[in-house]
Write a protein that holds these residues in place. Sequence first.
Motif, PDB file in Angstrom:
ATOM      1  N   SER A 136       0.824  -1.208   0.000  1.00 28.26           N
ATOM      2  CA  SER A 136       0.000   0.000   0.000  1.00 28.26           C
ATOM      3  C   SER A 136       0.857   1.256   0.000  1.00 28.26           C
ATOM      4  CB  SER A 136      -0.912   0.006   1.229  1.00 28.26           C
ATOM      5  OG  SER A 136      -1.811  -1.082   1.195  1.00 28.26           O
ATOM      6  N   VAL A 137       2.046   1.187   0.594  1.00 31.15           N
ATOM      7  CA  VAL A 137       2.954   2.330   0.619  1.00 31.15           C
ATOM      8  C   VAL A 137       3.548   2.579  -0.766  1.00 31.15           C
ATOM      9  CG1 VAL A 137       5.199   3.117   1.488  1.00 31.15           C
ATOM     10  CG2 VAL A 137       3.513   2.149   3.071  1.00 31.15           C
ATOM     11  N   CYS A 138       3.854   1.501  -1.490  1.00 28.92           N
ATOM     12  CA  CYS A 138       4.557   1.633  -2.768  1.00 28.92           C
ATOM     13  C   CYS A 138       3.761   2.412  -3.811  1.00 28.92           C
ATOM     14  CB  CYS A 138       4.905   0.248  -3.317  1.00 28.92           C
ATOM     15  SG  CYS A 138       6.389  -0.470  -2.581  1.00 28.92           S
ATOM     16  N   GLU A 139       2.461   2.161  -3.894  1.00 26.98           N
ATOM     17  CA  GLU A 139       1.670   2.790  -4.964  1.00 26.98           C
ATOM     18  C   GLU A 139       1.722   4.307  -4.924  1.00 26.98           C
ATOM     19  OE1 GLU A 139      -2.820   2.708  -6.900  1.00 26.98           O
ATOM     20  OE2 GLU A 139      -2.313   1.375  -5.238  1.00 26.98           O
ATOM     21  N   PRO A 140       1.399   4.949  -3.791  1.00 29.98           N
ATOM     22  CA  PRO A 140       1.488   6.415  -3.776  1.00 29.98           C
ATOM     23  C   PRO A 140       2.919   6.934  -3.848  1.00 29.98           C
ATOM     24  CG  PRO A 140       0.914   5.588  -1.599  1.00 29.98           C
ATOM     25  CD  PRO A 140       0.827   4.423  -2.535  1.00 29.98           C
ATOM     26  N   ALA A 141       3.895   6.077  -3.495  1.00 28.54           N
ATOM     27  CA  ALA A 141       5.302   6.490  -3.585  1.00 28.54           C
ATOM     28  C   ALA A 141       5.853   6.317  -4.995  1.00 28.54           C
ATOM     29  CB  ALA A 141       6.152   5.691  -2.598  1.00 28.54           C
ATOM     30  N   SER A 187      16.586   1.542   4.894  1.00 27.85           N
ATOM     31  CA  SER A 187      16.452   0.739   6.108  1.00 27.85           C
ATOM     32  C   SER A 187      15.294   1.272   6.937  1.00 27.85           C
ATOM     33  CB  SER A 187      17.745   0.787   6.928  1.00 27.85           C
ATOM     34  OG  SER A 187      17.567   0.144   8.183  1.00 27.85           O
ATOM     35  N   THR A 188      14.520   0.363   7.526  1.00 23.21           N
ATOM     36  CA  THR A 188      13.416   0.767   8.396  1.00 23.21           C
ATOM     37  C   THR A 188      13.759   0.607   9.869  1.00 23.21           C
ATOM     38  OG1 THR A 188      12.467  -1.451   8.214  1.00 23.21           O
ATOM     39  CG2 THR A 188      11.662   0.208   6.662  1.00 23.21           C
ATOM     40  N   SER A 189      15.014   0.288  10.158  1.00 24.40           N
ATOM     41  CA  SER A 189      15.429   0.136  11.548  1.00 24.40           C
ATOM     42  C   SER A 189      16.822   0.720  11.729  1.00 24.40           C
ATOM     43  CB  SER A 189      15.436  -1.345  11.952  1.00 24.40           C
ATOM     44  OG  SER A 189      15.963  -1.498  13.264  1.00 24.40           O
ATOM     45  N   ARG A 190      16.956   1.644  12.663  1.00 17.80           N
ATOM     46  CA  ARG A 190      18.266   2.261  12.908  1.00 17.80           C
ATOM     47  C   ARG A 190      19.220   1.308  13.620  1.00 17.80           C
ATOM     48  NH1 ARG A 190      17.805   7.593  11.632  1.00 17.80           N
ATOM     49  NH2 ARG A 190      15.747   8.586  11.831  1.00 17.80           N
ATOM     50  N   SER A 191      18.678   0.202  14.133  1.00 16.48           N
ATOM     51  CA  SER A 191      19.519  -0.754  14.857  1.00 16.48           C
ATOM     52  C   SER A 191      19.869  -1.966  13.994  1.00 16.48           C
ATOM     53  CB  SER A 191      18.802  -1.231  16.130  1.00 16.48           C
ATOM     54  OG  SER A 191      17.581  -1.874  15.804  1.00 16.48           O
ATOM     55  N   PRO A 214      10.673   5.236   7.937  1.00 16.58           N
ATOM     56  CA  PRO A 214       9.963   4.759   9.132  1.00 16.58           C
ATOM     57  C   PRO A 214       9.127   3.514   8.827  1.00 16.58           C
ATOM     58  CG  PRO A 214       9.618   7.116   8.798  1.00 16.58           C
ATOM     59  CD  PRO A 214      10.255   6.603   7.549  1.00 16.58           C
ATOM     60  N   VAL A 215       8.909   2.702   9.852  1.00 18.93           N
ATOM     61  CA  VAL A 215       8.061   1.521   9.697  1.00 18.93           C
ATOM     62  C   VAL A 215       6.646   1.965   9.333  1.00 18.93           C
ATOM     63  CG1 VAL A 215       9.401   0.050  11.231  1.00 18.93           C
ATOM     64  CG2 VAL A 215       7.553   1.464  12.173  1.00 18.93           C
ATOM     65  N   SER A 216       5.895   1.051   8.709  1.00 14.57           N
ATOM     66  CA  SER A 216       4.600   1.422   8.138  1.00 14.57           C
ATOM     67  C   SER A 216       3.409   1.076   9.016  1.00 14.57           C
ATOM     68  CB  SER A 216       4.427   0.744   6.780  1.00 14.57           C
ATOM     69  OG  SER A 216       4.454  -0.675   6.922  1.00 14.57           O
ATOM     70  N   THR A 217       3.595   0.211  10.018  1.00 12.38           N
ATOM     71  CA  THR A 217       2.485  -0.193  10.890  1.00 12.38           C
ATOM     72  C   THR A 217       2.976  -0.391  12.315  1.00 12.38           C
ATOM     73  OG1 THR A 217       2.798  -2.579  10.569  1.00 12.38           O
ATOM     74  CG2 THR A 217       1.368  -1.456   8.989  1.00 12.38           C
ATOM     75  N   ARG A 218       2.020  -0.406  13.225  1.00 12.87           N
ATOM     76  CA  ARG A 218       2.348  -0.703  14.619  1.00 12.87           C
ATOM     77  C   ARG A 218       2.893  -2.118  14.754  1.00 12.87           C
ATOM     78  NH1 ARG A 218       0.060  -3.319  18.836  1.00 12.87           N
ATOM     79  NH2 ARG A 218       0.330  -2.443  20.942  1.00 12.87           N
ATOM     80  N   SER A 280       6.026   6.905   6.029  1.00 16.42           N
ATOM     81  CA  SER A 280       6.703   5.856   5.253  1.00 16.42           C
ATOM     82  C   SER A 280       6.621   6.168   3.768  1.00 16.42           C
ATOM     83  CB  SER A 280       6.063   4.495   5.535  1.00 16.42           C
ATOM     84  OG  SER A 280       6.056   4.205   6.917  1.00 16.42           O
ATOM     85  N   ILE A 281       5.440   6.605   3.312  1.00 18.67           N
ATOM     86  CA  ILE A 281       5.254   6.930   1.897  1.00 18.67           C
ATOM     87  C   ILE A 281       6.196   8.052   1.485  1.00 18.67           C
ATOM     88  CG2 ILE A 281       3.622   7.825   0.196  1.00 18.67           C
ATOM     89  CD1 ILE A 281       1.382   6.492   1.893  1.00 18.67           C
ATOM     90  N   LEU A 282       6.220   9.111   2.278  1.00 17.57           N
ATOM     91  CA  LEU A 282       7.054  10.267   1.944  1.00 17.57           C
ATOM     92  C   LEU A 282       8.535   9.893   1.932  1.00 17.57           C
ATOM     93  CD1 LEU A 282       7.445  13.266   1.386  1.00 17.57           C
ATOM     94  CD2 LEU A 282       7.383  13.667   3.868  1.00 17.57           C
ATOM     95  N   ALA A 283       8.984   9.179   2.970  1.00 19.34           N
ATOM     96  CA  ALA A 283      10.410   8.831   3.061  1.00 19.34           C
ATOM     97  C   ALA A 283      10.823   7.891   1.937  1.00 19.34           C
ATOM     98  CB  ALA A 283      10.696   8.198   4.421  1.00 19.34           C
ATOM     99  N   LEU A 284       9.959   6.928   1.581  1.00 18.65           N
ATOM    100  CA  LEU A 284      10.290   6.019   0.487  1.00 18.65           C
ATOM    101  C   LEU A 284      10.310   6.768  -0.842  1.00 18.65           C
ATOM    102  CD1 LEU A 284      10.933   3.048  -0.092  1.00 18.65           C
ATOM    103  CD2 LEU A 284       8.491   2.684  -0.521  1.00 18.65           C
ATOM    104  N   TRP A 285       9.358   7.682  -1.030  1.00 18.95           N
ATOM    105  CA  TRP A 285       9.340   8.510  -2.243  1.00 18.95           C
ATOM    106  C   TRP A 285      10.624   9.335  -2.347  1.00 18.95           C
ATOM    107  CZ3 TRP A 285       9.531  13.765  -3.155  1.00 18.95           C
ATOM    108  CH2 TRP A 285       9.174  14.190  -4.437  1.00 18.95           C
ATOM    109  N   GLN A 286      11.025   9.954  -1.248  1.00 14.30           N
ATOM    110  CA  GLN A 286      12.237  10.765  -1.264  1.00 14.30           C
ATOM    111  C   GLN A 286      13.473   9.916  -1.541  1.00 14.30           C
ATOM    112  OE1 GLN A 286      11.794  12.547   2.649  1.00 14.30           O
ATOM    113  NE2 GLN A 286      11.058  14.485   1.790  1.00 14.30           N
ATOM    114  N   ALA A 287      13.554   8.743  -0.903  1.00 18.14           N
ATOM    115  CA  ALA A 287      14.712   7.871  -1.113  1.00 18.14           C
ATOM    116  C   ALA A 287      14.810   7.437  -2.566  1.00 18.14           C
ATOM    117  CB  ALA A 287      14.615   6.656  -0.198  1.00 18.14           C
TER     118      ALA A 287
END
Length: 319
Positions: A136-141, A187-191, A214-218, A280-287
């Motif tokens: 779902s994140v990929c389409e708008p990105a 990366s979605t995890s800084r660790s 950032p991660v996309s869900t809780r 998540s959408i914005l950061a993936l689009w920017q990347a």
Amino acid sequence: MQPYYWASHHGNFGDDLNLWLWDYLLPGFRDVHADTMLVGVGTVLNPVLLPPGQKKLVIGSGYGYGEAPDINDPEWDVRCVRGPLTAAKLGLSPDRGITDPAALIPDMPEFQNLPKIYKKTFVPHWESAEFGMWQSVCEPAGLTWLDPRGEAKSVIRAIAQSEMIVAESMHGAILADAFRVPWIAVSTSRSINNFKWNDWAQSVGATYNPHFVPVSTRAEAVAKKTKFWGMSFDGGGQQQPAHHQPASADASVMTRTAAPAASAQTGLRGMAKQVLAAPSILALWQASRTEPQLSPDAMLQDKKQRFRAVLDEIRRDYF
């Protein structure tokens, strides 16, 4: 001889390469030395994973977790490893850290002359695919979604048929680089354990400097013990989400959806989840709009030649 294979419940195309890659690189290897285990693709150089008391032939594997094995034991025959960091960790000379065996996959006839049909493709880590809503994140990105839990050859063809790859999956980047498809690391995890990424990247003269998304869900935050909208899910009393079974193997890897994403498609709850995934959408689009990279052609070709020379030595010694 049989290859070591990490059969994960969720599926991961990088691990699954071991099911067929060695039949191409070392035809007939299954018919010789039944007492020897071929340890190939993967971050598997760990005495907890590999059985003691059995001869192990290591060809391109990497270190990354737990204790490093004592390769001075005669049961180990280490011909080459994934990169210079693994070589140093095992006390080997740097020239033994050649590269990941997947670099030779583009030489297979079935993966040659494939047409480009995808512009920008996102290959997440399997854990992101399992717990996030990245389709779902990929389409708008503006990206095509590629599930790393899909059938390995289908995933590889999709990578080869892309004009650019955005990769959280390390083997997504490795295969993109091997097919000369420019790639961007995220990366979605800084660790994240970046040892294995740097191990491979240094082997071919690339760099690993991932863009944070950032991660996309809780549920994904809980699984990765990270933050979601400022709330920390570091494991302190938080319940871990159940692992979802992957979709059937014959499902299209370009459209497969992890269970959390599937539940996010309808109704007000789906709209709310889409809103919460906006960072998540914005950061993936920017990347995906930053400058991609490729390892130098000459360096990649040199490493492939050296890897093939190792295979020639193994044929002389084992066949």
